[in-house]
Design a protein around this motif. Structure first.
Motif, short mmCIF file in Angstrom:
data_model
loop_
_atom_site.label_atom_id
_atom_site.label_comp_id
_atom_site.label_asym_id
_atom_site.label_seq_id
_atom_site.Cartn_x
_atom_site.Cartn_y
_atom_site.Cartn_z
N SER A 1 0.83 -1.19 0.00
CA SER A 1 0.00 0.00 0.00
C SER A 1 0.88 1.25 0.00
O SER A 1 2.06 1.18 0.31
CB SER A 1 -0.86 -0.05 1.26
OG SER A 1 -1.94 0.83 1.17
N GLY B 1 -3.12 -0.41 -3.78
CA GLY B 1 -1.80 0.07 -3.39
C GLY B 1 -1.38 1.41 -3.94
O GLY B 1 -0.36 1.95 -3.49
N GLU C 1 -8.30 -3.43 -6.66
CA GLU C 1 -8.91 -3.21 -5.34
C GLU C 1 -8.28 -1.97 -4.73
O GLU C 1 -7.27 -2.06 -4.04
CB GLU C 1 -8.58 -4.37 -4.41
CG GLU C 1 -9.04 -5.70 -4.89
CD GLU C 1 -8.43 -6.85 -4.09
OE1 GLU C 1 -8.98 -7.93 -4.19
OE2 GLU C 1 -7.42 -6.66 -3.38
N ARG D 1 -7.01 3.53 -0.55
CA ARG D 1 -6.45 4.84 -0.21
C ARG D 1 -6.58 5.87 -1.34
O ARG D 1 -6.92 7.01 -1.09
CB ARG D 1 -4.97 4.65 0.13
CG ARG D 1 -4.34 5.90 0.68
CD ARG D 1 -2.81 5.73 0.83
NE ARG D 1 -2.40 4.44 1.30
CZ ARG D 1 -2.02 4.17 2.55
NH1 ARG D 1 -2.02 5.11 3.45
NH2 ARG D 1 -1.63 2.96 2.87
N ARG E 1 -2.04 6.46 12.42
CA ARG E 1 -1.00 6.28 11.40
C ARG E 1 0.38 6.86 11.79
O ARG E 1 1.39 6.19 11.61
CB ARG E 1 -1.45 6.85 10.05
CG ARG E 1 -2.75 6.20 9.53
CD ARG E 1 -3.01 6.52 8.06
NE ARG E 1 -2.07 5.85 7.20
CZ ARG E 1 -1.04 6.43 6.64
NH1 ARG E 1 -0.83 7.71 6.79
NH2 ARG E 1 -0.21 5.72 5.89
N TYR F 1 3.02 3.93 11.96
CA TYR F 1 3.88 3.78 10.76
C TYR F 1 4.82 4.97 10.57
O TYR F 1 5.32 5.17 9.47
CB TYR F 1 3.04 3.69 9.49
CG TYR F 1 1.84 2.82 9.53
CD1 TYR F 1 1.95 1.43 9.61
CD2 TYR F 1 0.56 3.37 9.42
CE1 TYR F 1 0.82 0.63 9.61
CE2 TYR F 1 -0.57 2.57 9.42
CZ TYR F 1 -0.43 1.20 9.52
OH TYR F 1 -1.54 0.41 9.51
N TYR G 1 -7.77 4.85 6.16
CA TYR G 1 -7.12 4.27 7.35
C TYR G 1 -7.03 5.28 8.50
O TYR G 1 -6.06 5.29 9.25
CB TYR G 1 -5.74 3.70 6.98
CG TYR G 1 -5.81 2.76 5.80
CD1 TYR G 1 -6.43 1.52 5.93
CD2 TYR G 1 -5.31 3.12 4.54
CE1 TYR G 1 -6.54 0.65 4.84
CE2 TYR G 1 -5.41 2.26 3.46
CZ TYR G 1 -6.02 1.04 3.61
OH TYR G 1 -6.13 0.19 2.54
N1 LLP Z 1 -6.11 -5.40 -1.50
C1 LLP Z 1 -5.48 -6.01 -0.50
C2 LLP Z 1 -5.30 -7.46 -0.56
C3 LLP Z 1 -4.97 -5.28 0.58
O1 LLP Z 1 -4.33 -5.91 1.56
C4 LLP Z 1 -5.14 -3.86 0.61
C5 LLP Z 1 -4.65 -3.07 1.75
C6 LLP Z 1 -5.82 -3.25 -0.45
C7 LLP Z 1 -6.28 -4.06 -1.50
C8 LLP Z 1 -6.06 -1.79 -0.52
O2 LLP Z 1 -4.87 -1.11 -0.59
P1 LLP Z 1 -4.81 0.47 -0.87
O3 LLP Z 1 -5.29 0.73 -2.28
O4 LLP Z 1 -5.68 1.14 0.13
O5 LLP Z 1 -3.39 0.81 -0.70
N2 LLP Z 1 -3.39 0.82 7.55
C9 LLP Z 1 -2.32 1.04 6.59
C10 LLP Z 1 -2.63 0.43 5.24
C11 LLP Z 1 -2.95 -1.03 5.28
C12 LLP Z 1 -3.24 -1.59 3.93
C13 LLP Z 1 -3.78 -2.97 4.02
N3 LLP Z 1 -4.12 -3.58 2.77
C14 LLP Z 1 -2.05 2.54 6.50
O6 LLP Z 1 -2.67 3.30 7.25
O7 LLP Z 1 -1.21 2.97 5.71
#
Ligand code: LLP
Length: 381
Positions: free
Chosen positions: A190, A227, A265, A268, A304, A308, A363
């Motif tokens: 991500s 991501g 998917e 963020r 956050r 992180y 998040y």
């Molecule tokens: N697909 C899967 C399998 C995932 O594990 C995630 C995020 C996404 C999609 C969505 O990712 P995005 O597009 O949002 O980057 N709490 C952390 C981020 C954790 C992400 C977990 N997985 C933060 O505050 O940065």
């Protein structure tokens, strides 16, 4: 971003609270829709980033599917209008009750992460006399330049099925008659801002697809996860992420087989910039080498930075004083990690000033905790 009218509304709302700019959310979704439609891509929204009902209703109205990681997220997605046939259910540790929720509602697909999970889904589907659609989450072993807590695509992570296990997975699948392999799923992490990381993913997916092709297997769906990162340093310069280049990259580098569909998917990048945490300064306290601006939002409202070392742009929305000073912006929780920024330049800040912590749509609210028996922040739209 904050008009005088909005700031007036902030003044009359008890702090801390999350503020969501729903117009910005709609503008972002317009771009997602326009850029992904060019290639007929299917975009699922990752509910884990923000599962606020108002936000979900808007996102589903743009025709996106949902990516869920718990039974409750599956239920929430359906309540907010996402059709079950557009819901993917992922996660390394789905409980039996959660799998049953997916089965009963005939969701689009379970993204499966291990052999024991495949066996359990097959058993539960058999009990219901159903066939569950599944995608194999394959660990692509691709490095992503992001915080190690949110990078997922390496063999050392707990996620996905490793490539050396694939041969045995295929053997076992032959014996499981209540699941149907319809897809391959990948996710490398991500907050990825270097698009080259996604190019690395595309090349790896091509390679893995060839491996399956040699075994006469072509699945209907390829899912490349989420991501795409957002600009935390200067949100105003890039309120809407570069979806154009992002989707184009997959079109340029990912080799789809005829009739294969590509899924994403995204969490963020869709909701990150539309939310902020609004707080008030309680006290300004003199430290040894710094001043502390103690605000009424803490790590319980936005974890956050503490978890992180994430940095969010902070603004003082009240101060009109033209003298800058340096502050450590901290919350009220009894932990030293309850700190939003160190040595930050702000205009002269005093008790009662409104402080905006930007780029909190993803998040933020979903990770609120009740530590210290704190009240959950409310939302304003
Ligand atoms: N697909 C899967 C399998 C995932 O594990 C995630 C995020 C996404 C999609 C969505 O990712 P995005 O597009 O949002 O980057 N709490 C952390 C981020 C954790 C992400 C977990 N997985 C933060 O505050 O940065």
């Amino acid at each position: 971003m904050y008009s005088p009218e909005i700031i007036e509304r902030f003044k009359n709302t008890p702090t801390p609270f999350y503020y969501y700019d729903l117009d910005l959310l709609r503008q972002t979704l317009d771009v997602v829709q326009k850029e992904s439609d060019k290639y007929n891509y299917n975009v699922h929204y990752a509910l884990k980033a923000n599962s606020n009902i108002e936000i979900l209703e808007i996102i589903q109205s743009f025709g996106l599917g949902a990516d869920c990681v718990s039974g409750n997220e599956v239920i929430r997605a359906m309540e907010c209008g996402f059709p079950a046939e557009k819901i993917a259910f992922a996660g390394v540790g789905k409980s039996d009750v959660e799998i049953d929720i997916g089965l009963e509602n005939d969701i689009f697909c379970f993204n499966c992460e291990s052999i024991p999970e495949l066996i359990v889904i097959n058993e539960l589907a058999e009990k219901k006399n159903k066939i569950a659609n599944i995608a194999l989450r394959i660990n692509p072993n691709v490095t992503a330049n992001t915080h190690h807590y949110i990078s997922t695509g390496l063999e050392e992570n707990k996620f996905g099925i490793n490539r050396w296990e694939l041969e045995s997975v295929l053997e076992i699948l032959k014996t499981l008659h209540h699941i149907k392999l319809i897809g391959l799923h990948f996710h490398i992490g991500s907050q990825i801002t270097d698009l080259d990381d996604f190019k690395g993913l595309c090349l790896r997916v091509n390679e893995i697809q060839r491996w399956f092709y040699e075994r006469q297997i072509v699945v209907k769906h390829i899912n490349v996860g989420g991501g795409l990162g957002i600009n935390y340093e200067n949100p105003k310069e890039e309120l809407i992420p570069d979806f154009k280049s992002y989707f184009k990259l997959f079109n340029d580098f990912l080799e789809l087989k005829p009739h294969q569909e590509l899924h994403f998917e995204l969490g963020r990048s869709i909701v990150g910039q539309c939310g902020s945490l609004i707080s008030k300064v309680l006290y300004v306290k003199e430290g040894v080498n710094t001043k502390f601006a103690i605000i009424d939002a803490g790590m319980t409202d936005l974890i956050r930075p503490a978890l992180y070392q994430a940095s969010h742009k902070i603004e003082n929305l009240s101060s009109r004083v033209n003298i800058n000073d340096r502050y450590d912006v901290v919350g009220p929780i009894c932990e030293s990690s309850d700190c939003f920024a160190k040595n930050l330049v702000l205009p002269k800040t005093t008790r009662g000033d409104l402080i905006a912590i930007n780029s909190c749509g993803a998040y933020g609210e979903v990770m609120v905790s009740q530590y210290n028996l704190r009240m959950a922040p409310k939302s304003l739209y």
